[in-house]
Design an enzyme around this catalytic site. Structure first.
Site, PDB file in Angstrom:
ATOM      1  N   HIS A 294     177.663 -36.393  -2.411  1.00 51.35           N
ATOM      2  CA  HIS A 294     178.910 -36.898  -2.980  1.00 51.35           C
ATOM      3  C   HIS A 294     179.861 -35.728  -3.243  1.00 51.35           C
ATOM      4  O   HIS A 294     179.492 -34.778  -3.932  1.00 51.35           O
ATOM      5  CB  HIS A 294     178.634 -37.637  -4.292  1.00 51.35           C
ATOM      6  CG  HIS A 294     177.953 -38.956  -4.107  1.00 51.35           C
ATOM      7  ND1 HIS A 294     176.898 -39.374  -4.898  1.00 51.35           N
ATOM      8  CD2 HIS A 294     178.179 -39.962  -3.224  1.00 51.35           C
ATOM      9  CE1 HIS A 294     176.507 -40.574  -4.506  1.00 51.35           C
ATOM     10  NE2 HIS A 294     177.267 -40.955  -3.501  1.00 51.35           N
TER      11      HIS A 294
ATOM     12  N   TYR B  96     176.453 -32.575  -6.782  1.00 52.04           N
ATOM     13  CA  TYR B  96     175.026 -32.220  -6.864  1.00 52.04           C
ATOM     14  C   TYR B  96     174.092 -33.371  -6.498  1.00 52.04           C
ATOM     15  O   TYR B  96     173.086 -33.582  -7.164  1.00 52.04           O
ATOM     16  CB  TYR B  96     174.681 -31.690  -8.264  1.00 52.04           C
ATOM     17  CG  TYR B  96     175.739 -30.813  -8.872  1.00 52.04           C
ATOM     18  CD1 TYR B  96     176.201 -29.667  -8.208  1.00 52.04           C
ATOM     19  CD2 TYR B  96     176.314 -31.123 -10.093  1.00 52.04           C
ATOM     20  CE1 TYR B  96     177.188 -28.864  -8.766  1.00 52.04           C
ATOM     21  CE2 TYR B  96     177.298 -30.330 -10.653  1.00 52.04           C
ATOM     22  CZ  TYR B  96     177.739 -29.207  -9.988  1.00 52.04           C
ATOM     23  OH  TYR B  96     178.723 -28.415 -10.533  1.00 52.04           O
ATOM     24  N   HIS B  97     174.380 -34.071  -5.386  1.00 53.09           N
ATOM     25  CA  HIS B  97     173.543 -35.206  -4.990  1.00 53.09           C
ATOM     26  C   HIS B  97     173.055 -35.108  -3.539  1.00 53.09           C
ATOM     27  O   HIS B  97     173.190 -36.069  -2.782  1.00 53.09           O
ATOM     28  CB  HIS B  97     174.327 -36.510  -5.165  1.00 53.09           C
ATOM     29  CG  HIS B  97     174.765 -36.785  -6.555  1.00 53.09           C
ATOM     30  ND1 HIS B  97     175.788 -37.675  -6.862  1.00 53.09           N
ATOM     31  CD2 HIS B  97     174.327 -36.305  -7.750  1.00 53.09           C
ATOM     32  CE1 HIS B  97     175.958 -37.717  -8.167  1.00 53.09           C
ATOM     33  NE2 HIS B  97     175.091 -36.891  -8.727  1.00 53.09           N
ATOM     34  N   PRO B  98     172.480 -34.000  -3.088  1.00 49.84           N
ATOM     35  CA  PRO B  98     172.010 -33.939  -1.705  1.00 49.84           C
ATOM     36  C   PRO B  98     170.827 -34.888  -1.475  1.00 49.84           C
ATOM     37  O   PRO B  98     169.902 -34.962  -2.288  1.00 49.84           O
ATOM     38  CB  PRO B  98     171.593 -32.477  -1.539  1.00 49.84           C
ATOM     39  CG  PRO B  98     171.271 -32.006  -2.915  1.00 49.84           C
ATOM     40  CD  PRO B  98     172.217 -32.750  -3.817  1.00 49.84           C
TER      41      PRO B  98
END
Length: 531
Positions: A292, A467-469
């Site tokens: 995101h 911070y959403h890999p």
């Protein structure tokens, strides 16, 4: 040094697995973590993420390659390196996503992953302070609470969003996600409730659970096509752990695919470039990388915000004293307080953007806030089409892989983000927040609402990860899928991947809650298959 189960990575899913699998006293479990114990007080003080996110002892300190979608910028990609993984350094925000996310996983051929199948695991994982109901859990290890912090500027923005035609939603993790409200947190009594605190701390004394910290897994060990253990180093010494049952990778969306590739499971061309012998051709390893991307409109305001309230020694002492005496105040604050899940177009069947409303502003939060009072109305696209990939730099685990996020690569992604920025501006023109705003700091009044090119260029120059890999060991049955619906690595025995990397598509929201759910569901699968 032989165990029934070896779990690589003590992050959100890994801590869940360690707890649930070791609940059977006849089973032995090893949990292997490259970082150290979660002893830093800044891990447990909620607002400590401002410090932990830049600490190489607690963060892998990944950095992306120059990305065309960001006008050639490289950005930091923090990931946790301690017990609890990223749940120990994240912003504490608890979001499950949308029913359609999981039904979409199921419809891609992943039986058992529809909303009705995953909801029981969300409920089992949590104790929601609002009480158990058809959607929420009341007896789980993870404490989920309402925010204890309120800031007038955040509440004014939420009221303005309602005035703009959006409805209030008191529980976006309940029957529906759409609406405006305050974030829910993984916190308890003014302290962070990480996966390590929720799942690992209560069971550390189990004799059948051994936790290895500061132990870096370098590769997986195989007998033929069966995973039988790991090779690791600890304090400069090499050692091996053997698995009677399974090896489970829970090293995250970067660590898990890197370990697979270093162990001979990946794209043969990629492995060949680094002299790695191919055990299993799996071209999807490291592909399907989704994240995101947040654009961060900033507004100067006439109300006090963290920018000035936390500036100076006297203010900082006052804040510290409030926390010590009452476990309240700014130190209990999550990364964001207000949120909104909205549609950019009325014809959409569900929200496609999410806001994170923060009573502070910064060009880079790790370097300090602005010197003037301001708030941030961060907006992101929930379901980006753009996918990136990871590439090995070498055959060593100690060389971080090259991260290619490939942000804003499609017209839909660009249009959605621009529309989200416009909605942020539209809300900020509504009372009561309009009367508190003294100016738009970013993008700035010189960029007109109708100037798509200027808005997307501003986003390319300033937007950053939230911070959403996910997605780099995708679940499915097609040639690019890495694991099956039971999270077993295709064509390899005794090896699973259990973390956010298995997501076929990124969920519509923050990813910590889904990672914990994945751990809960996988634990049931593993126990069932073992029987």
């Amino acid at each position: 040094m032989e165990f029934d189960f070896i779990i690589v990575g003590a992050g959100s899913a890994g801590c869940v697995l360690a707890n649930r699998l070791s609940a059977d006293p006849k089973v032995s479990v090893a949990l292997v973590e490259a970082g150290g114990r979660d002893l830093s007080p800044w891990i447990h003080i909620p607002v400590g993420y401002f410090r932990t996110i830049k600490n190489p002892a607690l963060n892998w300190m990944y950095r992306t390659e120059p990305d065309p979608g960001l006008n050639g910028r490289s950005i930091n990609w923090p990931r946790g390196k301690t017990l609890g993984g990223s749940s120990s350094i994240n912003g504490l925000l608890y979001v499950r996503g949308q029913r359609q996310d999981y039904d979409g996983w199921r419809d891609l051929g992943n039986a058992g992953w529809g909303w009705d199948e995953v909801l029981p695991f969300f409920r089992r994982s949590e104790t929601w302070e609002g009480g158990a109901d058809a959607f929420r859990g009341g007896e789980g290890p993870l404490s989920v609470t309402r925010s204890r912090q309120t800031w007038r500027i955040v509440d004014a923005w939420l009221d303005a969003a309602v005035a703009a035609g959006h409805h209030t939603n008191p529980d976006y993790n309940g029957a529906e996600q759409e609406g405006v409200g305050h974030f829910q947190l993984t916190a308890r009594h003014g302290l962070r409730c990480s996966a390590a605190r929720a799942y690992l701390a209560p069971v550390r004394g189990r004799k059948n659970l051994r936790i290895f910290t500061h132990a870096t897994t370098e590769k997986l060990l195989f007998s033929g096509r069966r995973a039988v253990g790991i090779a690791a180093t600890r304090q400069g010494e090499s050692f091996e752990l053997k698995a009677r049952g399974e090896v489970i990778l829970s090293a995250g969306a970067i660590g898990s695919p890197q370990l697979l590739m270093l162990s001979g499971i990946g794209d043969p061309a990629e492995l060949g470039r680094h002299g790695i012998e191919v055990l299993q051709a799996s071209p999807g390893v490291g592909r399907n990388l989704q994240d995101h991307l947040q654009a961060r409109p900033v507004y100067r305001c006439s109300l006090p915000t963290i920018n000035t309230r936390a500036r100076g020694l006297v203010n900082q002492m006052r804040i510290g004293l409030e926390y010590l005496l009452r476990q309240s105040g700014p130190l209990t604050m999550a990364a964001s307080l207000g949120t909104a899940f909205l549609k950019t177009r009325p014809d959409l069947d569900r929200p496609d953007i999410q806001f994170h409303i923060q009573p502070f502003s910064a060009d880079n939060p790790t370097r300090g806030t602005h010197e003037f009072d301001a708030f941030t109305a961060s907006v992101l696209q929930l379901r980006p089409e753009s996918c990136g990939h990871l590439a090995l730099r070498s055959a060593s685990i100690h060389d971080h892989p090259a991260i290619h996020p490939n942000y804003l690569a499609t017209e839909l992604d660009r249009r959605t983000l621009v529309d989200g920025i416009r909605i942020a501006r539209r809300i900020c023109r509504q009372d009561p927040v309009q009367g508190l705003i003294t100016g738009e700091h970013a993008p700035g009044a010189d960029i007109a609402d109708g100037d798509d090119a200027a808005l997307i260029d501003w986003a390319r120059n300033t937007a950053t990860t939230i911070y959403h890999p996910t997605g780099t060991c995708r679940m499915g049955s097609d040639p690019l899928a890495v694991v099956d619906a039971r999270l077993r690595v295709h064509s390899i025995e005794g090896l699973r991947v259990v973390d956010a990397s298995i997501m076929p598509r990124i969920v519509s929201g923050n990813t910590n809650a889904p990672a914990i759910m994945i751990g809960e569901k996988a634990a049931d699968m593993i126990r069932g298959d073992a029987r």
